[in-house]
Write a protein that holds these residues in place. Structure first.
Motif, mmCIF file in Angstrom:
data_model
loop_
_atom_site.group_PDB
_atom_site.id
_atom_site.type_symbol
_atom_site.label_atom_id
_atom_site.label_comp_id
_atom_site.label_asym_id
_atom_site.label_seq_id
_atom_site.Cartn_x
_atom_site.Cartn_y
_atom_site.Cartn_z
ATOM 1 N N TRP A 1 10.232 1.472 15.423
ATOM 2 C CA TRP A 1 9.222 2.239 14.691
ATOM 3 C C TRP A 1 9.384 2.054 13.189
ATOM 4 O O TRP A 1 8.396 1.889 12.460
ATOM 5 N N TYR A 2 10.616 2.079 12.737
ATOM 6 C CA TYR A 2 10.883 1.904 11.316
ATOM 7 C C TYR A 2 10.405 0.534 10.842
ATOM 8 O O TYR A 2 9.737 0.419 9.809
ATOM 9 N N CYS A 3 10.741 -0.519 11.605
ATOM 10 C CA CYS A 3 10.320 -1.868 11.228
ATOM 11 C C CYS A 3 8.806 -2.025 11.316
ATOM 12 O O CYS A 3 8.191 -2.722 10.484
ATOM 13 N N GLY A 4 8.195 -1.414 12.330
ATOM 14 C CA GLY A 4 6.740 -1.497 12.437
ATOM 15 C C GLY A 4 6.023 -0.863 11.254
ATOM 16 O O GLY A 4 5.095 -1.444 10.678
ATOM 17 N N VAL A 5 6.480 0.343 10.894
ATOM 18 C CA VAL A 5 5.873 1.014 9.741
ATOM 19 C C VAL A 5 6.111 0.217 8.465
ATOM 20 O O VAL A 5 5.211 0.034 7.631
ATOM 21 N N LEU A 6 7.348 -0.288 8.309
ATOM 22 C CA LEU A 6 7.668 -1.071 7.122
ATOM 23 C C LEU A 6 6.853 -2.358 7.073
ATOM 24 O O LEU A 6 6.411 -2.794 5.997
ATOM 25 N N ALA A 7 6.642 -3.001 8.245
ATOM 26 C CA ALA A 7 5.835 -4.225 8.280
ATOM 27 C C ALA A 7 4.410 -3.958 7.824
ATOM 28 O O ALA A 7 3.835 -4.729 7.040
ATOM 29 N N VAL A 8 3.835 -2.864 8.293
ATOM 30 C CA VAL A 8 2.472 -2.523 7.868
ATOM 31 C C VAL A 8 2.429 -2.289 6.360
ATOM 32 O O VAL A 8 1.517 -2.770 5.652
ATOM 33 N N ILE A 9 3.438 -1.574 5.849
ATOM 34 C CA ILE A 9 3.471 -1.297 4.404
ATOM 35 C C ILE A 9 3.632 -2.585 3.620
ATOM 36 O O ILE A 9 2.941 -2.812 2.604
ATOM 37 N N LEU A 10 4.542 -3.476 4.071
ATOM 38 C CA LEU A 10 4.778 -4.722 3.350
ATOM 39 C C LEU A 10 3.558 -5.636 3.383
ATOM 40 O O LEU A 10 3.213 -6.267 2.379
ATOM 41 N N ILE A 11 2.911 -5.709 4.538
ATOM 42 C CA ILE A 11 1.714 -6.561 4.635
ATOM 43 C C ILE A 11 0.609 -6.032 3.735
ATOM 44 O O ILE A 11 -0.058 -6.798 3.006
ATOM 45 N N ALA A 12 0.404 -4.721 3.768
ATOM 46 C CA ALA A 12 -0.623 -4.141 2.893
ATOM 47 C C ALA A 12 -0.267 -4.347 1.421
ATOM 48 O O ALA A 12 -1.121 -4.741 0.599
ATOM 49 N N PHE A 13 0.994 -4.116 1.072
ATOM 50 C CA PHE A 13 1.419 -4.302 -0.314
ATOM 51 C C PHE A 13 1.300 -5.762 -0.735
ATOM 52 O O PHE A 13 0.845 -6.070 -1.850
ATOM 53 N N SER A 14 1.699 -6.688 0.166
ATOM 54 C CA SER A 14 1.621 -8.109 -0.164
ATOM 55 C C SER A 14 0.178 -8.560 -0.324
ATOM 56 O O SER A 14 -0.142 -9.343 -1.231
ATOM 57 N N GLY A 15 -0.692 -8.087 0.563
ATOM 58 C CA GLY A 15 -2.101 -8.456 0.432
ATOM 59 C C GLY A 15 -2.705 -7.979 -0.877
ATOM 60 O O GLY A 15 -3.401 -8.738 -1.574
ATOM 61 N N ILE A 16 -2.430 -6.716 -1.217
ATOM 62 C CA ILE A 16 -2.958 -6.192 -2.479
ATOM 63 C C ILE A 16 -2.358 -6.938 -3.666
ATOM 64 O O ILE A 16 -3.062 -7.286 -4.629
ATOM 65 N N SER A 17 -1.050 -7.201 -3.592
ATOM 66 C CA SER A 17 -0.394 -7.921 -4.691
ATOM 67 C C SER A 17 -0.967 -9.317 -4.852
ATOM 68 O O SER A 17 -1.209 -9.771 -5.980
ATOM 69 N N TYR A 18 -1.199 -10.015 -3.727
ATOM 70 C CA TYR A 18 -1.748 -11.369 -3.808
ATOM 71 C C TYR A 18 -3.140 -11.357 -4.429
ATOM 72 O O TYR A 18 -3.473 -12.224 -5.262
ATOM 73 N N VAL A 19 -3.949 -10.397 -4.021
ATOM 74 C CA VAL A 19 -5.307 -10.310 -4.592
ATOM 75 C C VAL A 19 -5.242 -10.053 -6.100
ATOM 76 O O VAL A 19 -5.976 -10.673 -6.889
ATOM 77 N N LEU A 20 -4.346 -9.149 -6.511
ATOM 78 C CA LEU A 20 -4.226 -8.860 -7.939
ATOM 79 C C LEU A 20 -3.691 -10.059 -8.714
ATOM 80 O O LEU A 20 -4.173 -10.366 -9.819
ATOM 81 N N ILE A 21 -2.693 -10.761 -8.149
ATOM 82 C CA ILE A 21 -2.147 -11.945 -8.828
ATOM 83 C C ILE A 21 -3.195 -13.031 -8.936
ATOM 84 O O ILE A 21 -3.361 -13.668 -10.001
ATOM 85 N N ALA A 22 -3.930 -13.275 -7.837
ATOM 86 C CA ALA A 22 -4.985 -14.298 -7.868
ATOM 87 C C ALA A 22 -6.054 -13.951 -8.885
ATOM 88 O O ALA A 22 -6.527 -14.819 -9.649
ATOM 89 N N SER A 23 -6.442 -12.693 -8.921
ATOM 90 C CA SER A 23 -7.452 -12.272 -9.892
ATOM 91 C C SER A 23 -6.952 -12.458 -11.320
ATOM 92 O O SER A 23 -7.695 -12.938 -12.197
ATOM 93 N N GLN A 24 -5.679 -12.124 -11.552
ATOM 94 C CA GLN A 24 -5.131 -12.270 -12.895
ATOM 95 C C GLN A 24 -5.038 -13.740 -13.309
ATOM 96 O O GLN A 24 -5.333 -14.089 -14.459
ATOM 97 N N ILE A 25 -4.640 -14.596 -12.377
ATOM 98 C CA ILE A 25 -4.551 -16.030 -12.690
ATOM 99 C C ILE A 25 -5.925 -16.597 -13.003
ATOM 100 O O ILE A 25 -6.112 -17.368 -13.965
ATOM 101 N N ARG A 26 -6.927 -16.244 -12.222
ATOM 102 C CA ARG A 26 -8.284 -16.741 -12.465
ATOM 103 C C ARG A 26 -8.824 -16.224 -13.796
ATOM 104 O O ARG A 26 -9.471 -16.957 -14.552
ATOM 105 N N GLU A 27 -8.571 -14.933 -14.058
ATOM 106 C CA GLU A 27 -9.023 -14.389 -15.339
ATOM 107 C C GLU A 27 -8.330 -15.087 -16.505
ATOM 108 O O GLU A 27 -8.961 -15.367 -17.549
#
Length: 467
Positions: A12-38
């Motif tokens: 359960w701990y790993c499952g919850v952490l995986a969801v958090i990490l995937i969501a955080f990584s997705g948001i981070s990637y979108v923000l990094i990509a947007s910043q690089i393009r800008e």
């Protein structure tokens, strides 16, 4: 393995952490990509604005070459296109694909940012077109830059995230399992200790390391349960021992009297009648003890049927006193009944009758010759109160807390007065049964006072059970 609480907590701990990490990584990637393009677009726009300002100020052909010399970059190229789309000047000499040039000519008329898809080995181009006026003639200045560097940065970021998530989950799973194992170690210790505790070792307790945390509360709860079980076992053992003792006495009397009677072949009728009378009295006592034990057993099991009906409580009390007046007269004890009001009550009439009978019998047993037993019935607004008082020697203070225990008798204090003229000692079940009957009617029985002038018991039955 997965039936273990430790494994389930880790999953359960790993499952919850995986969801958090995937969501955080997705948001981070979108923000990094947007910043690089800008950042890429800002760089192109700044270069275009600087170039157009410098080119407009130095419009001569010789000066234009100098401007291009000042704006030579390793990662971008500047082109100047005529209104017809012809390239009249550029900062590099390398040839661009015809498809790229065609797109540049088309997009130059639109102005602003646009992306030109690359070939098979290219990542594409990012361009910015801005109008340029030279000697009154309109031109277009286009700054283009390869997206190779931007693509590499995004790929590196994605690679770091894809590698970081499994690594973080692996570390978290190992750490979570170790933490769960350490956290649940006291539970395993409590389980092993509980397995070692049996009927003969109920006095042992589970060790409580921290009374304030959840495991400490659990250990305290289990210890409380063990204490209650120990009390129940001890009470059961005492009950069985006392019951065996009480049953053995009348059985011994009956057996002994029968043996004595049969020892001689010929006896007179009076001798047989005397023996049968003794056996009958012992049988009656035995029957009463068995009935009381049966009643208590059913009450403990919660299976005693309560037959509720409406009846006059004052008539029940008067009936009990009438049935005991003969015994009271034989011992020269006066019974009085002070009835303040008529009370119509809803309850089990037979049980209420037995409760009052037990209390009055108890008062008669402990009253000396020439004494008095007083019974009063009144209503105080919230309860119907039955007060039973006697003029006996009283109950010692140190024994008052135990008079409602089963089989407990005050043989040393008042045995002589009780046994004389009242069929011998009782079994010590009258008061416990009276209290149980009052409690199932949402009432209570208590010892109000006891001293040299006698004892007083008070029964309180809620008015909600009467009308």
């Amino acid at each position: 393995m997965f039936h273990s609480v430790r494994a389930q907590l880790t999953l359960w701990y790993c499952g919850v952490l995986a969801v958090i990490l995937i969501a955080f990584s997705g948001i981070s990637y979108v923000l990094i990509a947007s910043q690089i393009r800008e950042s890429t677009d800002e760089s192109l726009a700044d270069t275009s604005h600087e170039f157009t300002a410098a080119f407009s100020d130095r419009a001569a052909e010789e000066s234009a070459r100098d401007v291009f010399l000042d704006f030579r970059y390793s990662d971008r190229e500047i082109l100047v296109l005529s209104p017809a789309g012809e390239v009249i000047a550029r900062s590099r000499t390398r040839a661009l694909p015809s498809e790229t040039m065609s797109t540049l000519r088309t997009m130059a008329r639109l102005r602003g940012f646009f992306t030109i898809p690359g070939g098979e080995d290219e990542d594409g181009l990012r361009a910015f077109a801005t109008p340029l006026t030279v000697l009154g003639k309109p031109y277009s200045a286009i700054v283009i830059r390869s997206l190779h560097e931007q693509t590499d940065r995004l790929e590196n970021a994605a690679r770091a995230l894809f590698l970081g998530i499994p690594l973080a989950l692996l570390i978290a799973s190992v750490g979570g399992y170790l933490l769960a194992r350490k956290s649940l170690a006291p539970v395993l210790e409590m389980s092993r200790k509980a397995q070692q505790i049996g009927a003969d070792t109920l006095s042992e307790r589970i060790i409580v390391r921290n009374e304030k945390d959840e495991l400490g509360i659990l250990a305290g709860t289990l210890n409380g349960l063990l204490s209650r079980l120990q009390d129940a076992f001890d009470s059961q053992r005492r009950f069985m021992a006392d019951a065996s003792h009480e049953l053995r006495t009348p059985l011994s009397i009956m057996q002994g009297e029968a043996d004595v009677t049969l020892a001689r072949p010929h006896r007179t009728e009076d001798e047989y009648r005397s023996s049968l009378d003794i056996i009958q009295q012992a049988a009656k006592r035995l029957t009463r003890i068995v009935q009381n034990l049966f009643l208590l057993a059913r009450s403990d099991a919660g299976s005693y049927p309560i037959d509720r009906s409406r009846f006059y409580l004052d008539e029940v009390v008067d009936s009990c006193l009438t049935s005991l007046r003969t015994i009271a007269s034989s011992r020269d004890i006066e019974i009085s009944f002070d009835k303040r009001t008529e009370v119509v009550m809803t309850g089990d009439e037979d049980l209420i009758h037995r409760m009052v009978l037990n209390l009055v019998e108890n008062a008669l047993k402990y009253s000396t010759a020439g004494g008095r037993v007083s019974v009063r019935l009144e209503t105080d607004g919230s309860s119907n109160v039955i007060t039973v008082s006697d003029t006996g020697p009283g109950i010692p203070l140190e024994e008052q807390d135990r008079i409602f225990d089963r089989f407990y008798r005050l043989d040393r204090a008042r045995g002589a007065q009780r046994a004389a003229g009242y069929g011998g000692a009782g079994a010590g079940l009258g008061l416990p049964i009276a209290r149980w009957i009052a409690e199932i009617h949402s009432g209570s029985v208590r010892l109000a006072s006891s001293g040299a002038e006698g004892s007083t018991f008070i029964v309180a039955l809620p008015v909600s059970h009467s009308s």
